[in-house]
Design a protein around this motif. Structure first.
Motif, PDB file in Angstrom:
ATOM      1  N   LYS A 165       0.829  -1.210   0.000  1.00  0.00           N
ATOM      2  CA  LYS A 165       0.000   0.000   0.000  1.00  0.00           C
ATOM      3  C   LYS A 165       0.861   1.255   0.000  1.00  0.00           C
ATOM      4  CE  LYS A 165      -3.898   2.133   2.426  1.00  0.00           C
ATOM      5  NZ  LYS A 165      -4.842   2.025   3.557  1.00  0.00           N
ATOM      6  N   ALA A 166       1.922   1.246   0.797  1.00  0.00           N
ATOM      7  CA  ALA A 166       2.772   2.434   0.910  1.00  0.00           C
ATOM      8  C   ALA A 166       3.657   2.630  -0.319  1.00  0.00           C
ATOM      9  CB  ALA A 166       3.635   2.330   2.167  1.00  0.00           C
ATOM     10  N   LYS A 167       4.254   1.541  -0.796  1.00  0.00           N
ATOM     11  CA  LYS A 167       5.248   1.671  -1.867  1.00  0.00           C
ATOM     12  C   LYS A 167       4.637   1.697  -3.270  1.00  0.00           C
ATOM     13  CE  LYS A 167       9.175  -0.180   0.687  1.00  0.00           C
ATOM     14  NZ  LYS A 167       9.833   1.141   0.733  1.00  0.00           N
ATOM     15  N   ALA A 168       3.427   1.156  -3.437  1.00  0.00           N
ATOM     16  CA  ALA A 168       2.798   1.163  -4.764  1.00  0.00           C
ATOM     17  C   ALA A 168       2.156   2.511  -5.075  1.00  0.00           C
ATOM     18  CB  ALA A 168       1.758   0.053  -4.860  1.00  0.00           C
ATOM     19  N   ALA A 169       1.803   3.271  -4.035  1.00  0.00           N
ATOM     20  CA  ALA A 169       1.125   4.558  -4.256  1.00  0.00           C
ATOM     21  C   ALA A 169       1.948   5.523  -5.107  1.00  0.00           C
ATOM     22  CB  ALA A 169       0.762   5.192  -2.916  1.00  0.00           C
ATOM     23  N   PRO A 170       3.252   5.718  -4.849  1.00  0.00           N
ATOM     24  CA  PRO A 170       4.043   6.625  -5.695  1.00  0.00           C
ATOM     25  C   PRO A 170       4.134   6.156  -7.142  1.00  0.00           C
ATOM     26  CG  PRO A 170       5.198   6.185  -3.630  1.00  0.00           C
ATOM     27  CD  PRO A 170       4.056   5.225  -3.699  1.00  0.00           C
ATOM     28  N   VAL A 171       4.113   4.842  -7.354  1.00  0.00           N
ATOM     29  CA  VAL A 171       4.154   4.303  -8.724  1.00  0.00           C
ATOM     30  C   VAL A 171       2.881   4.692  -9.461  1.00  0.00           C
ATOM     31  CG1 VAL A 171       4.366   2.238 -10.144  1.00  0.00           C
ATOM     32  CG2 VAL A 171       5.621   2.391  -7.988  1.00  0.00           C
ATOM     33  N   THR A 172       1.744   4.545  -8.776  1.00  0.00           N
ATOM     34  CA  THR A 172       0.453   4.918  -9.359  1.00  0.00           C
ATOM     35  C   THR A 172       0.405   6.415  -9.656  1.00  0.00           C
ATOM     36  OG1 THR A 172      -0.632   3.132  -8.151  1.00  0.00           O
ATOM     37  CG2 THR A 172      -2.040   4.874  -9.021  1.00  0.00           C
ATOM     38  N   GLN A 173       0.917   7.229  -8.735  1.00  0.00           N
ATOM     39  CA  GLN A 173       0.922   8.674  -8.937  1.00  0.00           C
ATOM     40  C   GLN A 173       1.798   9.059 -10.131  1.00  0.00           C
ATOM     41  OE1 GLN A 173       2.253   9.909  -5.060  1.00  0.00           O
ATOM     42  NE2 GLN A 173       0.181  10.102  -4.245  1.00  0.00           N
TER      43      GLN A 173
END
Length: 597
Positions: free
Chosen positions: A202-210
């Motif tokens: 949840k924490a590390k995938a968010a910047p990838v999505t952004q």
């Protein structure tokens, strides 16, 4: 969210060198490096291209094409002189897609397969659907299952991921998707070694999505500008972007670089992948070969490989403005020969003005720089017809300041609204505003646009470069709304803002009222749609409320903002009350009509 400066666009290519010759000479080493990268990523690039062209197709259907393309590549690498190996790569790919038995009929692109060459490429491009509500929800796996799938078969795991991401982002450039996949793999590698896998993902995938959302928005906006307004507007965007990013670059050098950039976009935005990938490589090689005269901030980037080099340069910091560069270039406002210089070569004259103004004002947004350029062009059109032109255009700086002050007030009002309403209140404001002006858009698309606008303001309104940040990101939201296709129609007022003037569309949208041509669809049991709130929590509950608000505005577009917000609050309070009783459905049936009427 990473701040994005300018886009680079690789799309798809997989052919042998004999099939990949650029239209103009290119450095042999650069050509070989690019070709090696292409050969090594044939499968991934084919997945991306197929998923973006035929979004509805399954992974199994796509695998048939991937194997066919790889076999073709291997055959042509071994026998380069075969006649079938001389076909243009994108034509060959689309031909193979059309040749898959029953596929064109099943997914309704037979009309594209009846065309050839450029017309077929354009047809495939415009057949892409930005609103992906027709696709099933993005498949989610339990973190343990996800990690087991990755460990069992890394290639299959990443290919499935790439397919799902590409089909939901049909206009995102190929290298962006490759970068996203690589970053997601890094997330998987890290999180699969952690005890708290779910929290880690949840924490590390968010910047990838952004990162994906930000680049997708920029790429769609720029290609939309090219297809709707033509190469002149595209060139202006690139002049402003490159001049701000590389303020010490000489105008002659910039002009040379922009020839490659423009050619790259000509192909990329229309789907000509051969021209796209070759010019993309050529642009980066050009920049890296002239580092001393272009930028001091990209040395490490230029030492990286494809596509890391491109991503690094995109996200590198703006170079420092030369210390001897004054805040204004007198030749455009103080010279007595301005009109004569304009008349000698208008395109070059106004390009140089935009270059000089952009490199001097790195604090301004790209749309604002384009507005100032348009104001200057209109001013000279007036002044040069007068008896004493210098007396007229000597006041140009005042006109520029007026334009910027108007844009600045707009941004200040938006940031004040965030401060006064809070994040949730601002989101509801934009959901109502966007639905009122464009009720024809799908509920999910309106929710997405509203969230992006809120993200722009919450990201930018506390920064020192507040104005440029807000204006840049808010303009990208409008680029999403307006779309790429020049034939996209929403309603007369929105269409006018999208197509009338690229630089001033933010100001145009600011003044838009509710669409008077919209006829709402009546719904007797509309209030019952919030019964499922009782089973929802946290983010899921918030999504349901957002959906309800947008549909409420579509149902009652004639109500004011205040009336809609009051009605929505009453519905929310009713739902909270009804969800606490033993038979919530009965409560909704009794209480709902009292509020809805």
């Amino acid at each position: 969210m990473e701040q994005l400066k300018f886009p680079c666009f690789i799309f798809f290519l997989f052919m042998t060198e004999s099939l990949s010759l650029p239209r103009e000479p290119q450095n042999v080493d650069d050509f070989s490096i690019t070709q090696k990268f292409i050969d090594e990523n044939t499968g991934s690039l084919t997945i991306i291209a197929f998923a973006q062209y035929v979004q509805e197709a399954t992974f199994d259907e796509m695998e048939i094409l991937v194997q066919d393309v790889i076999q073709y590549r291997d055959k042509c690498l071994a026998h380069k002189t075969l006649p079938e190996c001389a076909e243009i790569a994108i034509n060959l790919l689309q031909g193979k897609i059309c040749a898959i038995e029953g596929l064109p009929q099943k997914y309704n692109f037979s009309h594209c397969c009846s065309k050839v060459d450029f017309e077929r490429r354009l047809c495939f491009f415009f057949n892409k659907k930005a609103d992906v509500g027709f696709l099933p929800p993005f498949p989610t796996l339990d973190p343990e299952e996800k990690c087991q799938a990755y460990k069992n078969n890394r290639e299959s795991f990443l290919n499935h991921y790439m397919h799902e991401v590409a089909r939901r982002n049909p206009f995102v450039f190929g290298p962006t998707l490759l970068t996203v996949a690589a970053r997601f793999e890094e997330v998987a590698k890290t999180c699969c070694e952690e005890q708290q896998k779910a929290n880690c993902f949840k924490a590390k995938a968010a910047p990838v999505t952004q990162y994906l959302k930000a680049l997708s928005s920029y790429q769609k906006t720029v290609c939309g500008a090219l297809l709707k307004f033509g190469p002149k507007v595209l060139n202006s965007i690139n002049i402003a972007v490159f001049s701000q990013k590389f303020p010490k670059i000489e105008f002659k050098e910039l002009t040379s670089l922009l020839e490659d950039v423009s050619s790259m976009y000509d192909g990329c935005c229309e789907g000509d992948v051969l021209q796209c990938i070759r010019y993309q490589s050529k642009v980066m090689s050009h920049i890296c070969s002239k580092q001393e005269s272009i930028s001091s901030k990209i040395k490490e980037c230029c030492e990286k490989k494809i596509p890391e080099r491109e991503a690094c340069i995109i996200n590198s910091s703006k170079d420092d403005r030369p210390q001897d560069l004054s805040l204004r270039e007198a030749k455009f406002t103080d010279s007595g020969n301005v009109c004569q210089e304009r008349d000698t070569d208008p395109d070059n004259f106004f390009a140089e003005f935009l270059y000089e103004h952009s490199r001097r004002h790195t604090d301004l947004s790209i749309p604002e720089l384009l507005r100032i350029a348009r104001v200057y062009e209109d001013l000279l059109a007036d002044c040069c017809s007068k008896e004493n032109p210098p007396d007229c255009y000597n006041h140009a700086e005042d006109k520029f300041n007026e334009t910027t002050e108007k844009s600045l007030r707009m941004v200040q009002q938006e940031c004040e609204q965030l401060q006064n309403s809070g994040k949730d209140g601002l989101k509801y404001h934009y959901l109502i505003k966007l639905t009122k002006i464009a009720p024809q858009l799908s509920t999910e698309e309106l929710i997405s646009l509203g969230k992006e606008m809120v993200t722009a303001l919450t990201t930018c309104c506390t920064l020192s470069e507040e104005f440029a940040c807000v204006d840049n990101l808010a303009d990208l939201v409008l680029g999403e709304l307006c779309g790429i296709n020049e034939n996209r129609t929403i309603n007369p007022a929105v269409d006018h803002c999208c197509k009338a003037n690229f630089a001033f569309r933010r100001l145009c949208f600011k003044d838009l009222k509710a669409d008077e041509t919209y006829v709402p669809v009546t719904s007797q049991d509309f209030f019952m749609s919030c019964v499922d709130w009782c089973q929802a929590q946290n983010e899921d509950l918030q999504r349901k409320k957002d959906r309800f608000l947008v549909n409420l505005v579509k149902l009652k577009p004639g109500l004011t903002y205040e009336e809609l917000q009051s009605l929505f609050t009453n519905f929310s309070n009713m739902a909270e009350k009804c969800c606490k009783v033993p038979e919530p459905e009965v409560c909704f049936l009794e209480e709902g009509p009292k509020i809805g009427n």
